[in-house]
Design an enzyme around this catalytic site. Structure first.
Site, PDB file in Angstrom:
ATOM      1  N   PRO A 207      -2.669  39.281 -26.868  1.00  0.00           N
ATOM      2  CA  PRO A 207      -1.813  40.347 -26.519  1.00  0.00           C
ATOM      3  C   PRO A 207      -0.319  39.984 -26.569  1.00  0.00           C
ATOM      4  O   PRO A 207      -0.063  38.573 -26.621  1.00  0.00           O
ATOM      5  CB  PRO A 207      -2.084  40.610 -24.984  1.00  0.00           C
ATOM      6  CG  PRO A 207      -2.902  39.322 -24.506  1.00  0.00           C
ATOM      7  CD  PRO A 207      -3.588  38.756 -25.871  1.00  0.00           C
ATOM      8  N   VAL A 210       1.937  36.114 -24.932  1.00  0.00           N
ATOM      9  CA  VAL A 210       1.153  34.897 -24.478  1.00  0.00           C
ATOM     10  C   VAL A 210       1.712  33.691 -25.238  1.00  0.00           C
ATOM     11  O   VAL A 210       1.280  32.515 -24.859  1.00  0.00           O
ATOM     12  CB  VAL A 210      -0.334  35.224 -24.746  1.00  0.00           C
ATOM     13  CG1 VAL A 210      -0.855  36.350 -24.001  1.00  0.00           C
ATOM     14  CG2 VAL A 210      -0.630  35.489 -26.453  1.00  0.00           C
ATOM     15  N   THR A 213       4.307  33.054 -31.085  1.00  0.00           N
ATOM     16  CA  THR A 213       5.262  32.585 -31.725  1.00  0.00           C
ATOM     17  C   THR A 213       5.648  31.007 -31.506  1.00  0.00           C
ATOM     18  O   THR A 213       5.943  30.225 -32.406  1.00  0.00           O
ATOM     19  CB  THR A 213       6.638  33.490 -32.031  1.00  0.00           C
ATOM     20  OG1 THR A 213       6.069  34.734 -32.311  1.00  0.00           O
ATOM     21  CG2 THR A 213       7.716  33.090 -32.534  1.00  0.00           C
ATOM     22  N   GLU A 426      -0.630  54.362   3.928  1.00  0.00           N
ATOM     23  CA  GLU A 426      -0.768  52.900   3.803  1.00  0.00           C
ATOM     24  C   GLU A 426      -1.343  52.146   4.665  1.00  0.00           C
ATOM     25  O   GLU A 426      -2.087  51.123   4.261  1.00  0.00           O
ATOM     26  CB  GLU A 426       0.738  52.279   3.525  1.00  0.00           C
ATOM     27  CG  GLU A 426       1.830  53.063   2.540  1.00  0.00           C
ATOM     28  CD  GLU A 426       1.266  53.078   1.031  1.00  0.00           C
ATOM     29  OE1 GLU A 426       0.378  52.157   0.921  1.00  0.00           O
ATOM     30  OE2 GLU A 426       1.420  53.901   0.221  1.00  0.00           O
ATOM     31  N   HIS A 429      -5.031  52.335   3.478  1.00  0.00           N
ATOM     32  CA  HIS A 429      -5.314  51.450   2.300  1.00  0.00           C
ATOM     33  C   HIS A 429      -5.574  50.289   2.997  1.00  0.00           C
ATOM     34  O   HIS A 429      -6.464  49.563   2.739  1.00  0.00           O
ATOM     35  CB  HIS A 429      -4.431  51.422   1.386  1.00  0.00           C
ATOM     36  CG  HIS A 429      -4.221  52.780   0.473  1.00  0.00           C
ATOM     37  ND1 HIS A 429      -5.421  53.031  -0.298  1.00  0.00           N
ATOM     38  CD2 HIS A 429      -3.378  53.439   0.459  1.00  0.00           C
ATOM     39  CE1 HIS A 429      -4.841  54.285  -0.747  1.00  0.00           C
ATOM     40  NE2 HIS A 429      -3.757  54.470  -0.635  1.00  0.00           N
ATOM     41  N   ASP A 503      -3.919  57.665  -6.523  1.00  0.00           N
ATOM     42  CA  ASP A 503      -4.767  57.010  -6.019  1.00  0.00           C
ATOM     43  C   ASP A 503      -6.366  57.774  -6.693  1.00  0.00           C
ATOM     44  O   ASP A 503      -7.291  57.027  -7.079  1.00  0.00           O
ATOM     45  CB  ASP A 503      -5.128  57.037  -4.445  1.00  0.00           C
ATOM     46  CG  ASP A 503      -4.082  56.435  -3.962  1.00  0.00           C
ATOM     47  OD1 ASP A 503      -3.559  55.282  -4.392  1.00  0.00           O
ATOM     48  OD2 ASP A 503      -3.827  56.738  -2.648  1.00  0.00           O
TER      49      ASP A 503
END
Length: 662
Positions: A207, A210, A213, A426, A429, A503
């Site tokens: 990807p 990472v 190059t 919150e 959660h 959510d």
């Protein structure tokens, strides 16, 4: 008046085939001898409008037509018509003709031709002037540029890099694979003596971000050979054959600088699957030239081609066969140990405080690439500089992480009801995450809006997870449902908001994957159903998939309702703490639930960046000594923490006190 009858007579009798008056009138008036045919026609047409029935000279229309058909009659009757007219009548007749036609030319064709030729000459002159200026401009601007555009020498990018493997962190396995390539370039004769063929190409797949190059430059630097860089898009041009020409130039330069390393970044731009469309007959010239060049040079020449792509599936199969790109190396995001190495590498380049917990940061950056970690440290350094802080502290790094994930923080709204909804959402959660065994560990919870979200509950994985169990996925569903259930239990089913839309979107995608991809549905069975095949499924199968997804989501809602209903007191306590402190870490959440960290009874919606105390300043004279003592304690604790740092909670607490009394 006698003129009008005469004009009527002339219409039928006085104009001959040649368009002239007869000799008698011509003899009297020689300047009016010739009458053009077109004038005669106009004169006749105009004279038709004059109709004086009382005149004795008017000839019947039928008789006039007969006379017009007989040309001899027209020529011979002029004397008879004019013989009875007085000289004054004849003069008036001629004067009427003169006034009507003398102002016009003999023919309109001559003026039209002159106008046409004048227009042609003017346009020709203008076109010549514009063409001259265009030629001069192109000669000055494109004489040196266009040949360079055609003959761009990609080999001019050849350079010697000073990057080594020590500069590349977080991908030790990949470096071990590339050590062999370095040995090929350093000592190719060792392999030639034993009869081994050196690989012609190595493909780096991974990807973005990472370090593909950087790895290529490190190989060149370790082998001490020239590094020829080319981007796949540099071979794509409008002109046909230019891409193939640049491929030839690249490999010609490589042969002149052998041994060397040729690196083609984003090789999928030039090496994609060939097309056979008749609309693009020359579209395959560039890739065909690349295939021919990789077959053309010998492995003994010491040239190795490194390609980098994040879309290996679109590459042409002929490019991936042995003899071209012999080796494929997958470069993945760094593991936990790799992230620690990357954090150490980039944090050494900035001034850091004494409370940096690199291991905790590594847990909080799961899935981050090397470029992401570098950006994280840089954003934290920028934030510290903007706040005039001398060092990068732990809270700078966490703020930078939240900023990169959710966007910049926004000022809290002044609406108390909005704050309460966000706090209970919150808190739902966070409480479900703490009380569910297989959920990802809680990191912190905040009601400060970021991006499109009114709050954020973040998590930290204790270790990298390659596989997830069904129980872990169900726990993720429960945590996602905790926000809506937290609102519903406090405000009622009719007062819930649309804050849980994202959510539900995430929960729906997760439930669909469990049914269609992971084989966690007993009715669907162990099969994979790609999204592209949904239209090919039968109606009964689609209905069954929808029922299984709905079953997973509804069961999750039921479990969360049962859990939060039994913990309503803890839910309310955590929401009230969020209304006061705005942001709580996991340790602070546990302290609130244990009763060790209580918000004041009188709630005031204030910002944690401005206060952690119930009041902004002394309201009575008895509180002034208390403020002075607090100031002394803050400075003493801060001085001690510089040499022996305490926990993050104590550091955050003292830091906010310092902001309050500064």
């Amino acid at each position: 008046m006698i003129v009008s009858p005469c004009c009527r007579i002339i219409r039928t009798c006085c104009v001959s085939n040649r368009g002239t008056f007869h000799s008698r009138l011509a003899a009297l008036y020689p300047s009016y001898i010739k009458i053009p045919n077109n004038h005669a026609r106009i004169f006749v047409t105009k004279s038709r409008k004059i109709n004086r029935p009382s005149s004795s000279f008017i000839i019947d229309t039928k008789e006039a037509r007969q006379r017009n058909s007989d040309s001899s009659t027209v020529s011979s009757d002029l004397d008879e018509i004019l013989k009875d007219q007085t000289p004054s009548a004849q003069l008036r007749l001629v004067d009427a003709y003169r006034r009507g036609f003398q102002s016009s030319t003999d023919s309109g064709k001559s003026s039209n031709k002159m106008q046409m030729w004048r227009t042609i000459i003017i346009k020709t002159i203008l076109f010549g002037v514009v063409s001259c200026f265009t030629i001069v401009f192109l000669k000055k601007t494109l004489v040196g540029t266009f040949p360079k555009f055609l003959d761009q020498n990609i080999g001019s990018f050849a350079e010697n890099t000073d990057v080594s493997f020590s500069d590349v962190q977080g991908c030790d396995e990949v470096k071990k694979e590339l050590v062999d390539v370095v040995e090929f370039l350093r000592n190719p004769e060792k392999f030639n003596q034993i009869g081994a063929k050196l690989p012609k190409g190595v493909l780096l797949v991974g990807p973005p971000g990472v370090g593909k190059t950087l790895l290529a430059k490190a190989v060149s630097g370790e082998a001490q050979v020239p590094f020829l860089y080319a981007s796949g898009s540099s071979f794509d041009e409008v002109l046909v054959g230019l891409g193939a020409s640049r491929i030839r130039q690249l490999f010609t330069t490589a042969k002149q600088n052998s041994p060397c390393l040729v690196f083609i970044d984003e090789i999928d731009s030039v090496g994609g699957n060939r097309t056979f469309s008749p609309h693009h007959p020359f579209a395959n010239q560039t890739i065909n030239q690349l295939l021919a060049e990789m077959d053309g040079f010998q492995s003994k020449e010491g040239i190795i081609v490194l390609g980098a792509t994040n879309q290996a599936e679109v590459l042409d199969k002929a490019l991936l066969r042995p003899g071209r790109f012999d080796v494929q190396i997958h470069v993945s995001p760094p593991t936990y140990e790799g992230r620690i190495a990357l954090l150490n590498l980039y944090l050494k380049k900035v001034k850091t405080g004494s409370n940096i917990d690199i291991e905790k940061l590594a847990h909080g950056t799961v899935g981050y690439t090397g470029a992401d970690i570098q950006n994280l440290v840089n954003q934290a350094a920028i934030a510290a500089a903007l706040r005039n802080d001398p060092f990068v502290e732990m809270h700078h790094l966490w703020d930078a992480r939240d900023r990169l994930i959710m966007g910049p923080a926004k000022r809290r709204p002044l609406d108390d009801q909005t704050n309460r909804v966000s706090a209970f959402h919150e808190a739902g959660h966070a409480l479900v995450a703490l009380l569910t065994a297989d959920s990802i560990p809680l990191h912190k919870v905040t009601i400060i809006p970021r991006g499109e979200a009114g709050g954020l509950t973040s998590f930290l994985q204790e270790k990298d997870i390659s596989f997830m169990t069904r129980a872990q996925l169900l726990a993720q569903l429960d945590v996602l449902m905790g926000g809506r259930v937290g609102e519903e239990l406090v405000f009622g089913a009719d007062k819930v908001t649309n804050g849980a839309a994202d959510d539900f979107r995430k929960a729906t995608i997760l439930a669909q994957n469990m049914v269609k991809r992971f084989g966690f549905s007993s009715k669907i069975g162990p099969r994979v159903i790609p999204d592209t095949q949904d239209e090919q499924l039968g109606e009964a199968t689609r209905d069954l998939i929808d029922k299984e997804v709905d079953q997973l989501l509804n069961d999750s809602l039921t479990r969360v309702r049962t859990l939060l209903s039994s913990q309503s007191k803890q839910h309310k306590l955590l929401a009230e703490a969020l209304l006061h402190f705005e942001t709580l870490t996991k340790d602070e959440v546990l302290a609130v639930l244990a009763g060790k960290m209580k918000p004041p009874k009188t709630q005031s919606v204030t910002s944690k960046s401005t206060t952690l105390l119930p009041q902004l300043g002394p309201s009575t004279s008895t509180e002034i000594p208390r403020m002075i003592v607090s100031l002394i304690i803050v400075h003493v604790v801060d001085f001690i923490s510089f040499f022996c740092p305490f926990k993050d909670t104590l550091h955050t607490y003292t830091h906010t006190h310092k902001l309050l009394f500064s």
